[in-house]
Design a protein around this motif. Structure first.
Motif, PDB file in Angstrom:
ATOM      1  N   PRO A   1       7.481   4.943  -4.871  1.00  0.00           N
ATOM      2  CA  PRO A   1       6.405   5.162  -3.895  1.00  0.00           C
ATOM      3  C   PRO A   1       5.059   5.242  -4.604  1.00  0.00           C
ATOM      4  O   PRO A   1       4.972   5.656  -5.759  1.00  0.00           O
ATOM      5  CB  PRO A   1       6.781   6.500  -3.250  1.00  0.00           C
ATOM      6  N   LYS A   2       4.004   4.807  -3.899  1.00  0.00           N
ATOM      7  CA  LYS A   2       2.670   4.860  -4.503  1.00  0.00           C
ATOM      8  C   LYS A   2       2.019   6.224  -4.337  1.00  0.00           C
ATOM      9  O   LYS A   2       1.106   6.555  -5.073  1.00  0.00           O
ATOM     10  CB  LYS A   2       1.785   3.776  -3.899  1.00  0.00           C
ATOM     11  N   SER A   3       2.466   6.991  -3.342  1.00  0.00           N
ATOM     12  CA  SER A   3       1.892   8.316  -3.126  1.00  0.00           C
ATOM     13  C   SER A   3       2.991   9.235  -2.609  1.00  0.00           C
ATOM     14  O   SER A   3       4.132   8.825  -2.450  1.00  0.00           O
ATOM     15  CB  SER A   3       0.727   8.236  -2.125  1.00  0.00           C
TER      16      SER A   3
ATOM     17  N   HIS B   1       2.843  10.680   0.369  1.00  0.00           N
ATOM     18  CA  HIS B   1       2.781  10.764   1.819  1.00  0.00           C
ATOM     19  C   HIS B   1       4.164  10.515   2.418  1.00  0.00           C
ATOM     20  O   HIS B   1       5.007   9.847   1.813  1.00  0.00           O
ATOM     21  CB  HIS B   1       1.791   9.739   2.370  1.00  0.00           C
TER      22      HIS B   1
ATOM     23  N   ASP C   1       0.815  -1.214   0.000  1.00  0.00           N
ATOM     24  CA  ASP C   1       0.000   0.000   0.000  1.00  0.00           C
ATOM     25  C   ASP C   1       0.854   1.271   0.000  1.00  0.00           C
ATOM     26  O   ASP C   1       0.349   2.360  -0.257  1.00  0.00           O
ATOM     27  CB  ASP C   1      -0.955  -0.006   1.193  1.00  0.00           C
ATOM     28  N   LEU C   2       2.175   1.140   0.258  1.00  0.00           N
ATOM     29  CA  LEU C   2       3.062   2.307   0.304  1.00  0.00           C
ATOM     30  C   LEU C   2       4.032   2.380  -0.874  1.00  0.00           C
ATOM     31  O   LEU C   2       4.286   3.457  -1.399  1.00  0.00           O
ATOM     32  CB  LEU C   2       3.857   2.309   1.611  1.00  0.00           C
TER      33      LEU C   2
ATOM     34  N   LYS D   1       5.130   8.699   4.971  1.00  0.00           N
ATOM     35  CA  LYS D   1       5.402   7.288   5.267  1.00  0.00           C
ATOM     36  C   LYS D   1       5.786   6.528   3.997  1.00  0.00           C
ATOM     37  O   LYS D   1       6.686   5.694   4.003  1.00  0.00           O
ATOM     38  CB  LYS D   1       4.171   6.665   5.924  1.00  0.00           C
ATOM     39  N   SER D   2       5.126   6.835   2.901  1.00  0.00           N
ATOM     40  CA  SER D   2       5.412   6.176   1.636  1.00  0.00           C
ATOM     41  C   SER D   2       6.812   6.534   1.140  1.00  0.00           C
ATOM     42  O   SER D   2       7.553   5.675   0.659  1.00  0.00           O
ATOM     43  CB  SER D   2       4.367   6.573   0.597  1.00  0.00           C
ATOM     44  N   ARG D   3       7.202   7.780   1.266  1.00  0.00           N
ATOM     45  CA  ARG D   3       8.530   8.205   0.844  1.00  0.00           C
ATOM     46  C   ARG D   3       9.607   7.630   1.756  1.00  0.00           C
ATOM     47  O   ARG D   3      10.707   7.323   1.311  1.00  0.00           O
ATOM     48  CB  ARG D   3       8.622   9.729   0.802  1.00  0.00           C
TER      49      ARG D   3
ATOM     50  N   MET E   1       9.440   4.689   3.328  1.00  0.00           N
ATOM     51  CA  MET E   1       9.569   3.268   3.033  1.00  0.00           C
ATOM     52  C   MET E   1      10.172   3.011   1.647  1.00  0.00           C
ATOM     53  O   MET E   1      10.632   1.906   1.367  1.00  0.00           O
ATOM     54  CB  MET E   1       8.216   2.575   3.165  1.00  0.00           C
ATOM     55  N   TRP E   2      10.197   4.006   0.795  1.00  0.00           N
ATOM     56  CA  TRP E   2      10.769   3.886  -0.535  1.00  0.00           C
ATOM     57  C   TRP E   2      12.264   3.525  -0.451  1.00  0.00           C
ATOM     58  O   TRP E   2      12.712   2.518  -1.001  1.00  0.00           O
ATOM     59  CB  TRP E   2      10.553   5.213  -1.270  1.00  0.00           C
TER      60      TRP E   2
END
Length: 178
Positions: free
Chosen positions: A55-57, A59, A40-41, A61-63, A65-66
């Motif tokens: 990244p999927k978005s 946000h 989802d991230l 948190k997404s960046r 986890m990238w």
């Protein structure tokens, strides 16, 4: 913007990377490793002999986890192809280590010897009585076991006695003045 996540992970010959919907599996000559993928991230895709993470978005948190996901996949690829090694050095009079089958026998100045059980997924050797080499395919596991062995007798700052990493510098203190 992640500086680590931008770069693709090169997959060497002899290593296969399987991208599932929620996991990444890497197989090589030193074994097989898998890691859950936060689908989802971030998303992962294969392009020729490279794994590209994005990244999927936008946000936070997404960046975050990238770059983390990219680094973890790169460590898995290196681990199953080359492996990781940590070297420990023992300093002190009478301090020594000896690998005996599935145990590592440590004499570190205590009234008793320490018998450390060697995990199945790692290989521990003692080329000299004052050196320990820990090798395996999982970078985190190799570092954790090296840290546990170092924790039995960390180096002290006055004489430098104890167990230290081979590339570690010990800050020495001056003794008491008369």
């Amino acid at each position: 913007m992640s500086r680590v996540g931008k770069y693709p992970v090169e997959v060497p010959s002899g290593v296969t990377v399987t991208l599932g919907e929620d996991a990444v599996t890497v197989k090589g000559k030193l074994g097989e490793m898998s890691m859950p993928l936060l689908s989802d991230l971030v998303e992962a895709k294969m392009e020729e002999n490279q794994v590209v993470i994005s990244p999927k978005s936008e946000h936070k948190k997404s960046r975050m986890m990238w770059g983390t996901t990219r680094a973890n996949i790169a460590n898995m690829v290196k681990g199953v192809s080359e492996g990781f090694t940590k070297k420990l050095v023992i300093t002190g009079v009478g301090y020594r280590a000896q690998a005996q089958g599935n145990t590592l026998k440590l004499s570190l100045g205590f009234s008793h010897d320490i018998d450390f059980p060697v995990p199945q997924d790692l290989k521990i050797t003692t080329p000299q009585p004052t050196e320990i080499e820990i090798s395996g395919s999982d970078k985190q596991r190799v570092g954790q076991i090296a840290s546990e062995i170092r924790g039995f007798r960390p180096p002290e700052p006055y004489k430098g006695k104890g167990v230290r990493y081979a590339d570690e510098q010990i800050l020495r203190k001056e003794g008491k003045k008369k």
